[in-house]
Write a protein that holds these residues in place. Structure first.
Motif: not given
Length: 108
Positions: A58, A61-63, A66, A69, A72-73
């Protein structure tokens, strides 16, 4: 040129040290089997390893994007949910990785 006896002695010493270093953990393991520290590590390590893997994953990750995101989520949710349900670190890690790769393939 080096003598053959010297070379054979050097190889024998190296082989003896290698064998001893590989046998030492098994010799010590029998004494540590009933240790409360080893019993604690047996229960705490799977969760600890998963926390370290999750933190490592994490951190990059480029939050805001999208595209990174969503995989990853979704993988994180599957990994946490499966681990809470089955209490099996191997199954959770493999399933989370599979979901991440599948969603990543669908997004791109």
């Amino acid at each position: 040129m080096t003598e053959t006896g010297y070379l054979l002695a050097a190889v024998a010493v190296c082989a003896g040290i290698t064998w001893a270093l590989r046998a030492l953990p098994f010799a010590l393991l029998s004494r540590l089997r009933d240790s409360p520290v080893v019993a604690y590590l047996d229960t705490a390590m799977p969760l600890g390893v998963m926390v370290i893997l999750a933190a490592y994953t994490l951190r990059g990750v480029d939050w805001g994007a999208s595209a990174s995101l969503v995989p990853t989520v979704s993988a994180l949710a599957v990994t946490v949910g499966l681990h809470l349900w089955l209490r099996n670190a191997v199954a959770s890690i493999f399933a989370g990785t599979a979901v991440y790769v599948a969603v990543l393939a669908l997004v791109f």
